[in-house]
Design an enzyme around this catalytic site. Structure first.
Site, PDB file in Angstrom:
ATOM      1  N   HIS A 202       3.179  -7.607 -13.749  1.00 20.68           N
ATOM      2  CA  HIS A 202       2.811  -6.331 -13.115  1.00 20.68           C
ATOM      3  C   HIS A 202       4.009  -5.766 -12.379  1.00 20.68           C
ATOM      4  CE1 HIS A 202       0.747  -3.277 -10.843  1.00 20.68           C
ATOM      5  NE2 HIS A 202       1.177  -3.802  -9.720  1.00 20.68           N
TER       6      HIS A 202
ATOM      7  N   GLU B 191       2.108   0.640 -12.306  1.00 19.11           N
ATOM      8  CA  GLU B 191       1.606   1.742 -11.471  1.00 19.11           C
ATOM      9  C   GLU B 191       1.923   3.074 -12.126  1.00 19.11           C
ATOM     10  OE1 GLU B 191       2.123   5.167  -9.045  1.00 19.11           O
ATOM     11  OE2 GLU B 191       3.834   4.026  -9.739  1.00 19.11           O
TER      12      GLU B 191
ATOM     13  N   CYS C 137       2.493  -3.455   7.261  1.00 19.83           N
ATOM     14  CA  CYS C 137       3.640  -4.253   7.662  1.00 19.83           C
ATOM     15  C   CYS C 137       3.612  -5.584   6.921  1.00 19.83           C
ATOM     16  CB  CYS C 137       3.616  -4.518   9.166  1.00 19.83           C
ATOM     17  SG  CYS C 137       3.762  -3.022  10.166  1.00 19.83           S
TER      18      CYS C 137
ATOM     19  N   GLU D  86       2.237  -2.718  17.762  1.00 19.02           N
ATOM     20  CA  GLU D  86       1.371  -1.777  18.483  1.00 19.02           C
ATOM     21  C   GLU D  86       1.250  -0.457  17.724  1.00 19.02           C
ATOM     22  OE1 GLU D  86       3.973  -3.932  21.653  1.00 19.02           O
ATOM     23  OE2 GLU D  86       4.166  -3.177  19.600  1.00 19.02           O
ATOM     24  N   TRP D  87       2.327  -0.055  17.070  1.00 21.53           N
ATOM     25  CA  TRP D  87       2.344   1.191  16.295  1.00 21.53           C
ATOM     26  C   TRP D  87       1.302   1.135  15.179  1.00 21.53           C
ATOM     27  CZ3 TRP D  87       3.867   2.329  11.182  1.00 21.53           C
ATOM     28  CH2 TRP D  87       4.255   3.638  10.920  1.00 21.53           C
TER      29      TRP D  87
ATOM     30  N   HIS E 176      -3.817   2.641  -3.073  1.00 19.17           N
ATOM     31  CA  HIS E 176      -3.294   2.826  -1.720  1.00 19.17           C
ATOM     32  C   HIS E 176      -4.059   3.895  -0.952  1.00 19.17           C
ATOM     33  CE1 HIS E 176       0.099   1.096  -4.026  1.00 19.17           C
ATOM     34  NE2 HIS E 176       0.172   0.342  -2.952  1.00 19.17           N
TER      35      HIS E 176
ATOM     36  N   ASP F 177       3.739 -11.744 -11.506  1.00 19.00           N
ATOM     37  CA  ASP F 177       4.004 -10.375 -11.054  1.00 19.00           C
ATOM     38  C   ASP F 177       5.469 -10.176 -10.689  1.00 19.00           C
ATOM     39  OD1 ASP F 177       1.397  -9.698 -11.395  1.00 19.00           O
ATOM     40  OD2 ASP F 177       0.841  -9.811  -9.282  1.00 19.00           O
TER      41      ASP F 177
ATOM     42  N   LYS G 214       9.975   3.690  -3.517  1.00 21.69           N
ATOM     43  CA  LYS G 214      10.893   2.934  -2.679  1.00 21.69           C
ATOM     44  C   LYS G 214      12.050   3.793  -2.168  1.00 21.69           C
ATOM     45  CE  LYS G 214       8.744  -0.948  -2.840  1.00 21.69           C
ATOM     46  NZ  LYS G 214       9.067  -2.298  -2.397  1.00 21.69           N
TER      47      LYS G 214
ATOM     48  N   SER H  56      -5.751  -9.289  -6.503  1.00 22.58           N
ATOM     49  CA  SER H  56      -6.399  -9.526  -5.221  1.00 22.58           C
ATOM     50  C   SER H  56      -7.615  -8.631  -5.045  1.00 22.58           C
ATOM     51  CB  SER H  56      -5.418  -9.280  -4.080  1.00 22.58           C
ATOM     52  OG  SER H  56      -4.931  -7.955  -4.106  1.00 22.58           O
TER      53      SER H  56
END
Length: 763
Positions: free
Chosen positions: A645, A669, A520, A17-18, A698, A603, A113, A437
């Site tokens: 990658h 990246e 998520c 829901e968040w 992003h 990757d 991270k 992708s």
């Protein structure tokens, strides 16, 4: 009687829901008031669950509208100058989300991270900031929990040492000056909490499980002394997690009321330290014994024995049984996982089940032994799974061990392979490509749902996938990209897709965890021995190649990333799991090559994040991680070009390991760190093909041309032009059609400008 505590709880809600609320707000479907209302309901439901579980110490203030590190930054008014509308005071929701996601006029803050987890945090930028306390977020959280639910919460506060060490925008010698600026603000927070009647504050300093020198110990003493002096009636729990604490003997001398230690992932080091140095009688020990990162049931008899041993050093009233870290890193509940095999379901524990584990364990402590039988019955589920056939496939174990014993290397060294590949492919200077992708539109997601529900048969679904491949091969050719991809429209997730086609994996229906922001993921569970069961990507890749004369890359996820982005079994080592995965992926690589695919990308974005936090453990991990990648890729012909990658990473400390992977081309990246990663290659030589991402996928903004060309120019000051590739940071699955096409057109334009500028290089 022993007490129990929880360090944090998942934000996303039982049904995400968040996530939906955030994305509806960003899409303009929810105004700020409606967003607040929905998130408040989610937050209170989480607190209610923890209260009903019987936990004595309930975290408040760990809930976030995006990320807890970002929350700390805006609480102190630390906003980058490029968000020019901010003039001090409370940070608006627009600026808050702008820092996280970018705006039309300003790039997002860097994202990386959180220690060695799969969660990403927003990196604070201190340069030019004038810190102030804009609002006392822990105080607001405490008031809400008490007023709405009668909870005497334990506010969670990210400690200043960790906050500063994870920030950027100041010289190393400026750390102490920044600490002096922030400490009065932290002191103000705890003073206001004390006046409110707060009893305990959880001061999170996970940085203390990494290298901690004498200067850090002195800083920590300064922090704890200042906060204790500012709020003498408040009890401070200095909390560490993810590994064993460094400088333990100094930590137990700090002027705090309690110390939290991870006795799951830091068990060996922390237990050894307690045995050697003891534990002070005037402090509480928060013993993190319930794993906040794994999804298997705890061995409660072993946990009880551990706590009984710790009781020899700590009075019962001074011992708190806790989760090892926040439960942020595990799914919310097993309640809806009705499709799992009973043997496996019985061995799992998500966040809500871990609350129950903590309650059962706490009840067993200090008892007369009557509960030991109950604990033994609880433990039997994991033992039964360990005995199962799925965990004892001797054919797989023998084959994986056999290839692991070999020396995995290509037939020829890179320089010779590179000459063969250049002659074969005849690519232009600075070839352009993407990471794999393309946008998974609502139409793509709907088609997958129709197929999974059985409303479409395989023929209908495969036909739809081919239509998407047709469309995006044509788009790539029209844009002018040199090396194409098929777009991965058949894949929900880069790990889940492969897990669904390999033996030894299982998937949940609702086992979601937060990766970053509203993103998520639903990690697979590696519960048994991993085995190849047939080609996984050949059909779609071969079809895409049939549509074009340009090379199409085969796209695979590497063994270390599959492992690090899954919940893995605990009965064998991670190294053994990695070799099983490598053996399976080698068979897929060979199948792609046999089908005529001459470029194959494997990757490994998660190699760096799996690096152990302790320096003493890192070399061994990197050795077998590199070996696993090479095992998967070393059998191809010389003319077959292996790509890989990586993302979200700092690479200055592992350039040698990246080089040792022996990929022909690596893409990395770099845009969200504003080109700082390039500095790693300015001081370290790298002599293989490389593409440093020239724009941030992003963020929804379309990058400016000069941003890309500036990135290219700086990279070419450090890297060989004849080996340089141009590509986005990561895959484009989460982006929209318009922004994707516009960004790629600009990227190709930047490549053409660079070719013109550097065209004499190879003459």
């Amino acid at each position: 009687m022993a007490k129990s505590g929880v360090l944090g709880y998942p934000r996303i809600g039982e049904n995400r829901e968040w996530k939906k609320a955030l994305e509806d707000h960003w899409a303009g479907k929810l105004d700020e008031q409606e967003l607040d209302l929905q998130l408040t309901g989610i937050r209170l439901q989480h607190l209610r669950k923890i209260k009903e579980s019987g936990a004595d110490f309930i975290p408040v203030g760990d809930f976030s509208y995006y990320d807890h590190v970002l929350d700390t930054a805006v609480m102190f008014g630390i906003v980058p100058k490029r968000f020019a509308s901010y003039q001090g005071g409370a940070v608006s929701r627009a600026i808050y989300y702008g820092m996280a996601r970018g705006t039309k006029d300003a790039t997002a803050c860097e994202m990386t991270k959180w220690f060695n987890t799969n969660y990403h945090y927003i990196v604070p930028e201190l340069e030019g900031a004038e810190p102030q306390l804009t609002e006392n977020k822990p105080l607001l959280a405490y008031r809400e929990a008490k007023a709405e639910l009668g909870i005497e919460g334990r506010p969670v506060l990210l400690g200043p040492l960790t906050f500063l060490k994870l920030s950027k925008g100041y010289a190393e010698q400026g750390l102490d000056a920044w600490l002096d600026r922030l400490l009065p603000l932290y002191a103000q927070i705890v003073q206001e909490l004390e006046r409110e009647g707060v009893q305990w504050v959880q001061l999170d300093e996970p940085i203390l499980v990494t290298k901690t020198d004498e200067a850090d110990v002195q800083r920590l003493h300064k922090i704890c002394a200042a906060l204790t002096a500012a709020a003498p009636g408040l009890k401070l729990l200095l909390q560490t997690y993810f590994e064993s604490a460094e400088a333990y003997s100094a930590l137990i001398e700090l002027p705090v009321h309690g110390i939290g230690l991870d006795f799951v992932h830091g068990l060996e080091g922390n237990l050894a330290a307690v045995r050697e140095y003891g534990f002070p009688a005037d402090k509480v020990l928060g013993a993190g014994v319930i794993d906040g990162r794994g999804i298997w049931k705890a061995a409660l008899l072993d946990k009880k024995a551990l706590l009984d041993e710790l009781s020899a050093f700590v009075q019962p009233e001074q011992l708190i049984a806790q989760t090892s870290c926040s439960l942020l890193h595990v799914p919310v509940s097993l309640q809806k996982e009705t499709g799992l095999a009973p043997e496996l379901h019985a061995a799992l524990a998500f966040a809500d089940e871990k609350l129950a584990e903590l309650a059962l364990l706490t009840r067993a402590l200090g008892g007369d032994g009557e509960t030991d039988a109950e604990l033994a019955a609880y433990d039997e589920a994991v033992q039964a799974l360990n005995r199962s056939a799925s965990r004892s496939r001797q054919d797989i174990r023998t084959a994986a061990a056999a290839i692991a014993a070999q020396e995995p290397q290509r037939n020829k060294p890179f320089a010779e392979r590179n000459a063969i590949q250049r002659a074969k492919w005849q690519l232009p200077l600075f070839p352009t490509t993407t990471i794999g992708s393309f946008p998974q539109s609502a139409e793509v997601r709907k088609a997958r749902q129709l197929w999974r529900r059985g409303e479409w048969n395989a023929e209908q679904y495969n036909g739809f996938i081919r239509e998407q491949i047709d469309r995006w091969v044509q788009i790539q050719e029209e844009i002018g990209i040199d090396v194409l991809v098929h777009g991965e429209f058949e894949r929900t997730d880069m790990v889940e897709f492969f897990g669904e086609k390999l033996a030894g994996f299982v998937f949940t229906k609702n086992g979601w965890v937060q990766s970053y922001g509203s993103r998520c993921v639903k990690p697979p569970i590696i519960y048994g021995d991993v085995a190849f069961e047939g080609p996984m990507t050949v059909e779609e890749t071969r079809y895409a190649q049939s549509l074009t004369q340009r090379p199409v890359k085969g796209m695979l996820t590497g063994p270390i990333t599959i492992m690090n982005w899954s919940f893995v079994r605990e009965d064998i080592s991670r190294e053994q799991i990695a070799y099983q995965l490598a053996y399976a992926l080698r068979q897929e690589v060979e199948a792609l090559e046999a089908a005529g695919i001459g470029m194959i990308q494997v990757d490994e974005p998660a190699v760096r994040e799996g690096l152990p936090l302790k320096a003493s453990k890192q070399a061994n991990y990197l050795e077998w991680a590199v070996r696993a990648f090479r095992l998967a890729t070393c059998t191809v012909r010389d003319e077959t070009q292996i790509h890989t990658h990586m993302c979200y990473c700092e690479f200055h400390d592992m350039i040698d390991s990246i080089d040792a992977m022996d990929a022909d081309v690596i893409s990395i990246e770099t845009s969200r760190s504003h080109g700082e990663l390039i500095g790693s290659f300015e001081v370290n030589t790298y002599g293989k093909g490389i593409g440093l991402g020239v724009y941030d996928i992003h963020s929804p903004r379309v990058p400016e041309l000069n941003e890309m060309t500036g990135m290219i120019d700086r990279a070419l000051a450090a890297l060989a032009p004849e080996l340089f590739w141009i590509n986005p940071d990561c895959g484009l699955k989460t982006r929209g059609y318009q922004e994707t096409v516009a960004s790629l057109q600009r990227m190709v334009e930047a490549a053409h400008l660079a070719r013109e500028k550097y065209k004499q290089v190879l003459v």
